[in-house]
Design a protein around this motif. Structure first.
Motif, PDB file in Angstrom:
ATOM      1  N   GLY A 193       0.794  -2.509  -6.411  1.00 46.40           N
ATOM      2  CA  GLY A 193       0.921  -3.898  -6.002  1.00 46.40           C
ATOM      3  C   GLY A 193      -0.061  -4.304  -4.919  1.00 46.40           C
ATOM      4  O   GLY A 193      -0.972  -3.563  -4.558  1.00 46.40           O
ATOM      5  N   SER A 194       0.126  -5.517  -4.413  1.00 40.66           N
ATOM      6  CA  SER A 194      -0.755  -6.072  -3.388  1.00 40.66           C
ATOM      7  C   SER A 194      -0.092  -5.959  -2.025  1.00 40.66           C
ATOM      8  O   SER A 194       1.137  -5.944  -1.913  1.00 40.66           O
ATOM      9  N   ILE A 195      -0.916  -5.906  -0.989  1.00 40.33           N
ATOM     10  CA  ILE A 195      -0.416  -5.772   0.376  1.00 40.33           C
ATOM     11  C   ILE A 195      -1.084  -6.832   1.247  1.00 40.33           C
ATOM     12  O   ILE A 195      -2.134  -7.358   0.897  1.00 40.33           O
ATOM     13  N   PRO A 196      -0.482  -7.175   2.391  1.00 43.00           N
ATOM     14  CA  PRO A 196      -1.007  -8.288   3.195  1.00 43.00           C
ATOM     15  C   PRO A 196      -2.346  -7.987   3.829  1.00 43.00           C
ATOM     16  O   PRO A 196      -2.675  -6.833   4.124  1.00 43.00           O
ATOM     17  N   GLY A 197      -3.134  -9.045   4.049  1.00 42.54           N
ATOM     18  CA  GLY A 197      -4.368  -8.925   4.789  1.00 42.54           C
ATOM     19  C   GLY A 197      -5.612  -8.917   3.933  1.00 42.54           C
ATOM     20  O   GLY A 197      -5.571  -8.769   2.709  1.00 42.54           O
ATOM     21  N   ALA A 198      -6.745  -9.067   4.613  1.00 43.67           N
ATOM     22  CA  ALA A 198      -8.037  -9.045   3.956  1.00 43.67           C
ATOM     23  C   ALA A 198      -8.577  -7.616   3.932  1.00 43.67           C
ATOM     24  O   ALA A 198      -8.031  -6.708   4.563  1.00 43.67           O
ATOM     25  N   LYS A 199      -9.661  -7.417   3.206  1.00 43.70           N
ATOM     26  CA  LYS A 199     -10.310  -6.115   3.177  1.00 43.70           C
ATOM     27  C   LYS A 199     -10.771  -5.744   4.584  1.00 43.70           C
ATOM     28  O   LYS A 199     -11.333  -6.568   5.306  1.00 43.70           O
ATOM     29  N   GLY A 200     -10.528  -4.511   4.957  1.00 47.83           N
ATOM     30  CA  GLY A 200     -10.882  -4.062   6.298  1.00 47.83           C
ATOM     31  C   GLY A 200      -9.786  -4.264   7.316  1.00 47.83           C
ATOM     32  O   GLY A 200      -9.939  -3.856   8.475  1.00 47.83           O
ATOM     33  N   GLY A 201      -8.668  -4.876   6.921  1.00 50.21           N
ATOM     34  CA  GLY A 201      -7.557  -5.090   7.844  1.00 50.21           C
ATOM     35  C   GLY A 201      -6.760  -3.813   8.056  1.00 50.21           C
ATOM     36  O   GLY A 201      -6.614  -2.990   7.148  1.00 50.21           O
ATOM     37  N   TYR A 202      -6.233  -3.646   9.254  1.00 49.32           N
ATOM     38  CA  TYR A 202      -5.460  -2.444   9.584  1.00 49.32           C
ATOM     39  C   TYR A 202      -3.997  -2.632   9.211  1.00 49.32           C
ATOM     40  O   TYR A 202      -3.446  -3.733   9.315  1.00 49.32           O
ATOM     41  N   LEU A 203      -3.364  -1.546   8.791  1.00 49.06           N
ATOM     42  CA  LEU A 203      -2.012  -1.589   8.248  1.00 49.06           C
ATOM     43  C   LEU A 203      -1.137  -0.508   8.868  1.00 49.06           C
ATOM     44  O   LEU A 203      -1.631   0.534   9.297  1.00 49.06           O
ATOM     45  N   GLU A 204       0.157  -0.772   8.884  1.00 45.77           N
ATOM     46  CA  GLU A 204       1.149   0.260   9.162  1.00 45.77           C
ATOM     47  C   GLU A 204       1.830   0.603   7.843  1.00 45.77           C
ATOM     48  O   GLU A 204       2.340  -0.283   7.154  1.00 45.77           O
ATOM     49  N   ILE A 205       1.821   1.880   7.487  1.00 45.94           N
ATOM     50  CA  ILE A 205       2.447   2.322   6.247  1.00 45.94           C
ATOM     51  C   ILE A 205       3.700   3.115   6.600  1.00 45.94           C
ATOM     52  O   ILE A 205       3.612   4.219   7.132  1.00 45.94           O
ATOM     53  N   HIS A 206       4.859   2.527   6.336  1.00 44.45           N
ATOM     54  CA  HIS A 206       6.138   3.156   6.676  1.00 44.45           C
ATOM     55  C   HIS A 206       6.707   3.846   5.446  1.00 44.45           C
ATOM     56  O   HIS A 206       6.892   3.217   4.394  1.00 44.45           O
ATOM     57  N   ASN A 207       6.980   5.131   5.575  1.00 47.64           N
ATOM     58  CA  ASN A 207       7.555   5.901   4.472  1.00 47.64           C
ATOM     59  C   ASN A 207       9.073   5.835   4.560  1.00 47.64           C
ATOM     60  O   ASN A 207       9.682   6.381   5.482  1.00 47.64           O
ATOM     61  N   LYS A 208       9.707   5.179   3.586  1.00 46.37           N
ATOM     62  CA  LYS A 208      11.147   5.023   3.596  1.00 46.37           C
ATOM     63  C   LYS A 208      11.887   6.273   3.113  1.00 46.37           C
ATOM     64  O   LYS A 208      13.091   6.367   3.196  1.00 46.37           O
TER      65      LYS A 208
END
Length: 213
Positions: A193-208
């Protein structure tokens, strides 16, 4: 909830065992350095603080430089913490890699800054339908918000009224995505799927899928 820091690369597609095309987002996940471990005894809650993506020391405050030096780490661009999670067998200054936290099939939440679209009207910002046609003399009201308040009572506009304003460019969380593929040699994770932000944006990936025991 465990997690790591990533950077959005872009989107592509992969094929599953049945030959179906699956849209995925490519996320670069560098090894994240543990810069602080918080416990109930010292901080009142359990958490691990991690940092990723190098930054020039001249652009970092002295306070943060001291914080990184304590962990034996070079200055980093992004620092965040994941609550209710302390990685077993890791100490201050150690690095967390993709495979230490994620596995194929894990359910993840992604937090990022959404794309900003500037000052927008109510149709674009709040999905108002507008008038829809020009009957009854409505020649220029197709995208107007309409009435927004009351007259003598309460004679004001309530806070939170859906009106025109800045759209996007805010912290956004997309929940219940899944890890489709891991490419450890390239420090890449493919997430459905898609995730928020533009290319090069930093993300927090939370493992549920991983919680503090």
């Amino acid at each position: 909830m465990s997690g790591l820091i990533g950077k959005k690369v872009g989107m592509t597609s992969i094929f599953d065992d049945l030959g179906r095309s699956i849209a995925v987002t490519v996320v670069e996940v560098e090894p994240c350095t543990i810069t602080q471990i918080k416990t109930e005894e010292t901080d009142g809650y359990n958490a691990v603080q991690v940092a990723a993506f190098s930054k020039k020391a001249k652009n970092v405050s002295n306070a943060l430089l001291g914080h990184f030096d304590k962990a034996g780490s070079e200055p980093k661009r992004v620092v965040t913490e994941f609550r209710d999670y302390i990685p077993e067998g890791f100490e201050l200054g150690d690095e967390l890699n993709i495979e230490d936290v994620f596995s194929v099939g894990d359910r993840v939440d992604i937090v990022g800054i959404s794309k900003g679209t500037g000052f927008t009207g109510v149709v674009k910002r709040h999905n108002f339908s507008g008038v829809g046609d020009r009957t009854h003399g409505q020649h220029n009201r197709e995208r107007a918000p309409g009435s927004i308040g009351q007259a003598s009572d309460p004679s004001r506009v309530f806070k939170g009224m859906k009106m025109a304003g800045r759209s996007g460019n805010r912290r956004t969380k997309i929940q219940n995505l899944s890890v489709a593929q891991i490419l450890p040699e390239s420090n890449l994770v493919l997430i459905t799927g898609s995730i928020p932000g533009a290319k090069g944006g930093y993300l927090e990936i939370h493992n549920k899928s991983q919680q503090l025991a």
